[in-house]
Design a protein around this motif. Structure first.
Motif, PDB file in Angstrom:
ATOM      1  N   ARG A 171     -14.708  12.645  25.642  1.00 50.17           N
ATOM      2  CA  ARG A 171     -14.862  13.534  24.489  1.00 50.17           C
ATOM      3  C   ARG A 171     -16.214  14.245  24.590  1.00 50.17           C
ATOM      4  O   ARG A 171     -17.267  13.612  24.611  1.00 50.17           O
ATOM      5  N   ASN A 209     -18.657  17.562  23.018  1.00 51.50           N
ATOM      6  CA  ASN A 209     -18.811  18.305  21.775  1.00 51.50           C
ATOM      7  C   ASN A 209     -19.082  19.787  21.994  1.00 51.50           C
ATOM      8  O   ASN A 209     -18.709  20.621  21.166  1.00 51.50           O
ATOM      9  N   ILE A 210     -19.755  20.115  23.110  1.00 49.32           N
ATOM     10  CA  ILE A 210     -20.147  21.503  23.385  1.00 49.32           C
ATOM     11  C   ILE A 210     -19.824  21.833  24.838  1.00 49.32           C
ATOM     12  O   ILE A 210     -20.103  21.030  25.734  1.00 49.32           O
ATOM     13  N   TRP A 255     -26.714  17.518  13.260  1.00 39.13           N
ATOM     14  CA  TRP A 255     -26.665  16.311  14.083  1.00 39.13           C
ATOM     15  C   TRP A 255     -28.007  15.583  14.109  1.00 39.13           C
ATOM     16  O   TRP A 255     -29.074  16.199  14.028  1.00 39.13           O
ATOM     17  N   LEU A 258     -23.978  23.951  13.978  1.00 42.00           N
ATOM     18  CA  LEU A 258     -23.429  22.672  14.438  1.00 42.00           C
ATOM     19  C   LEU A 258     -24.552  21.712  14.803  1.00 42.00           C
ATOM     20  O   LEU A 258     -24.569  20.548  14.359  1.00 42.00           O
ATOM     21  N   ILE A 266     -10.955  19.768  24.578  1.00 43.54           N
ATOM     22  CA  ILE A 266     -11.132  19.951  23.136  1.00 43.54           C
ATOM     23  C   ILE A 266     -12.581  19.641  22.816  1.00 43.54           C
ATOM     24  O   ILE A 266     -13.107  18.602  23.198  1.00 43.54           O
ATOM     25  N   ALA A 267     -13.260  20.560  22.139  1.00 43.40           N
ATOM     26  CA  ALA A 267     -14.662  20.358  21.787  1.00 43.40           C
ATOM     27  C   ALA A 267     -14.948  21.035  20.458  1.00 43.40           C
ATOM     28  O   ALA A 267     -14.172  21.882  19.986  1.00 43.40           O
ATOM     29  N   ASP A 268     -16.063  20.666  19.847  1.00 41.04           N
ATOM     30  CA  ASP A 268     -16.457  21.299  18.586  1.00 41.04           C
ATOM     31  C   ASP A 268     -16.863  22.755  18.807  1.00 41.04           C
ATOM     32  O   ASP A 268     -16.733  23.583  17.914  1.00 41.04           O
ATOM     33  N   PHE A 269     -17.386  23.041  19.996  1.00 37.10           N
ATOM     34  CA  PHE A 269     -17.860  24.395  20.299  1.00 37.10           C
ATOM     35  C   PHE A 269     -17.568  24.693  21.766  1.00 37.10           C
ATOM     36  O   PHE A 269     -17.971  23.939  22.652  1.00 37.10           O
ATOM     37  N   TYR A 302     -23.794  12.502  21.272  1.00 34.77           N
ATOM     38  CA  TYR A 302     -23.057  13.751  21.486  1.00 34.77           C
ATOM     39  C   TYR A 302     -23.201  14.153  22.950  1.00 34.77           C
ATOM     40  O   TYR A 302     -24.179  13.800  23.616  1.00 34.77           O
ATOM     41  N   ARG A 356     -22.894  29.784  14.996  1.00 35.54           N
ATOM     42  CA  ARG A 356     -22.030  28.606  14.852  1.00 35.54           C
ATOM     43  C   ARG A 356     -22.601  27.428  15.641  1.00 35.54           C
ATOM     44  O   ARG A 356     -22.582  26.279  15.171  1.00 35.54           O
ATOM     45  N   LEU A 357     -23.109  27.708  16.839  1.00 39.46           N
ATOM     46  CA  LEU A 357     -23.733  26.648  17.626  1.00 39.46           C
ATOM     47  C   LEU A 357     -24.957  26.098  16.902  1.00 39.46           C
ATOM     48  O   LEU A 357     -25.154  24.880  16.832  1.00 39.46           O
TER      49      LEU A 357
END
Length: 502
Positions: free
Chosen positions: A267, A269-270, A173, A169, A284-287, A247, A165-166
């Motif tokens: 914010r 992302n990881i 980008w 992602l 809160i993050a994408d990963f 990011y 998943r990482l």
């Protein structure tokens, strides 16, 4: 007196196959009770080409085993004469599904051959203790074994999916990824940032530029040697640099504002970390991959590289191995089997000469002075050592001082504290198995600053929001440290003690 011929005749009547099949004095393995568990063990053992005898009370089962070319005998494993006429086993497996039969067989083996190594099967939790009391060297409870195996496989599957998943992602980008380490980054944080950078470049086909960012100072002599010798490029985190990143990733830090100077509303992302600092962060993050049970964030990053089959450069391998070694204190603190496995994967890929140079750097005069102050100012109460080192520029010297003082005889927990320009810094080490130092530090200082860590090592920083302009930091520390430490001493039950040992 019974003649030898009569004894043989008796044996033949009791178990005809014994004389025909068993002629050795010693044997590697014997399996007593051969249901499905015993059969699967036999299948594994026969691959070793070692001698094996199977004993079971079911004639049909024994016949089937002989058809499969096993040397198998019909005997009741509860019989006290079970081992008569059989060779001496080096290792005995007692694997029937009958609790009483297994205990009887265990007694027979241990009474006759105390040196024989015995692995016995328990059929319920109660029989686990009974078999151990009777002298079984290893007790297997199949339900527990299955449960642990299932958990192991699901965790491996989960970690493999996290790695993919990482990767997916990062593959989507383009632009710039800022990788933020914690304040005063250590080798675990730095090497993790290097590994994430390698994964990002591989996944994006070099469309994603990576910048490793840090705040504070890199004061520990080994950390400076680590960066210089591996030629690691790092940049100070500034508002301008932050604005240039498309990011953001956090490594070895659980959330914005937790052991870093990012605004808590930033914010990201990881997030990849191995610490548990009080309440779970609400970031809160994408990963997000936070694993408190792992010894180092570098271990998590190594697992990603393994799962993704990404070639690891000598520099990154050296950095990751040193990161794992440093955070587990040479595999002596908070280490897990996974950490050892990842270290074994990295070892042949590393530069051993560079590792030797990193671990043998010169010590700065400032660090030496702080260590000396920590030794001079130590106070010990009921196994707890406290030491005030005063004003410090190099906060990395505090954990070094705690590492030194925890080795003193009679000391179970060492707390070293000092004051910088903007915060009180506390570093702790612990070897009392009754105390989880990270939890206590988190409870004591988490509401007024940042605190947490592991059972054996922890840290806290308490901001001086209203005192940053005070010039005499050492005097300020003397004024406010007692109420700050009081919550800690309350939690560990020291306030009832009134005798200091200096």
């Amino acid at each position: 007196m019974v003649s030898l011929n009569k004894m043989r005749s008796y044996t033949i009547v009791r178990m005809p196959e014994a004389v025909q099949n068993v002629s050795k004095e010693r044997i590697k393995y014997i399996i007593l009770g051969c249901g499905s568990t015993g059969y699967n063990v036999a299948e594994e053992l026969v691959q070793e080409n070692e001698d094996l005898i199977i004993v079971d009370g079911d004639e049909k089962r024994v016949e089937d085993l002989r058809d499969r070319k096993y040397e198998a005998l019909v005997r009741d494993i509860r019989d006290p004469h079970l081992l008569d006429g059989l060779p001496v086993p080096e290792i005995a497996f007692i694997l029937s599904n009958d609790k009483d039969a297994n205990i009887a067989a265990l007694r027979s083996v241990k009474n006759r051959y105390p040196a024989t190594y015995v692995i016995a099967r328990a059929v319920d939790p109660v029989s686990v203790d009974m078999l151990q009391e009777e002298g079984a060297d290893i007790v297997l409870y199949p339900q527990e074994v299955v449960a642990k195996t299932a958990i192991h496989h699901i965790r491996k599957l989960h970690s493999s999916r996290l790695a993919m998943r990482l990767y997916d992602l990062l593959a989507g980008w383009e632009g710039t990824l800022g990788i933020v380490t914690h304040i005063n980054p250590d080798p675990d944080a730095i090497s993790s940032a290097m590994a994430l950078s390698m994964i990002a470049r591989h996944a994006s086909h070099n469309k994603l530029a990576c910048r490793i960012l840090y705040e504070g100072n890199i004061g520990h002599q080994e950390n400076r040697a680590f960066i210089n010798l591996l030629e690691i490029k790092m940049e100070r985190l500034t508002p301008q640099v932050l604005g240039e990143c498309d990011y953001l990733a956090l490594v070895d830090s659980a959330a914005p504002g937790v052991n870093n100077e990012l605004s808590r509303s930033t914010r990201v992302n990881i997030i990849v970390d191995h610490h548990k600092n009080g309440e779970p962060p609400s970031a809160i993050a994408d990963f997000i991959d936070i694993r408190p049970g792992v010894g180092a964030t570098a271990s998590i990053m190594t697992q990603y590289l393994m799962e993704l089959d990404i070639p690891v450069s000598k520099t990154v391998a050296t950095a990751l191995l040193y990161g794992i070694r440093a955070d587990t204190r040479d595999f002596k603190r908070n280490v897990t089997p996974q950490d050892l496995s990842y270290a074994a994967f990295l070892l042949p890929l590393t530069d051993s000469d560079l590792l030797g140079k990193i671990t043998s750097p010169s010590m700065s005069q400032e660090t030496l002075d702080i260590l000396g102050t920590a030794v001079r100012n130590r106070k010990i109460k009921s196994g707890y050592l406290f030491s005030n080192v005063g004003y410090v520029r190099n906060r990395d010297a505090l954990p070094q001082a705690a590492d030194l003082l925890i080795q003193l005889e009679g000391v179970n927990t060492a707390i070293v504290y000092g004051i910088g320009d903007q915060q009180i810094i506390i570093s702790g080490r612990n070897k009392d198995i009754r105390l989880h130092l990270g939890n206590v530090m988190g409870e004591a200082f988490g509401t007024i600053g940042e605190a947490g860590g592991h059972a054996t090592m922890a840290a806290a920083s308490i901001p001086l929001n209203y005192f940053t302009m005070v010039k005499d930091k050492e005097e300020l520390l003397q004024l406010i440290i007692d109420p700050v430490l009081k919550q800690f001493t309350n939690l560990v039950g020291l306030d009832g003690e009134d005798k200091d040992e200096i």
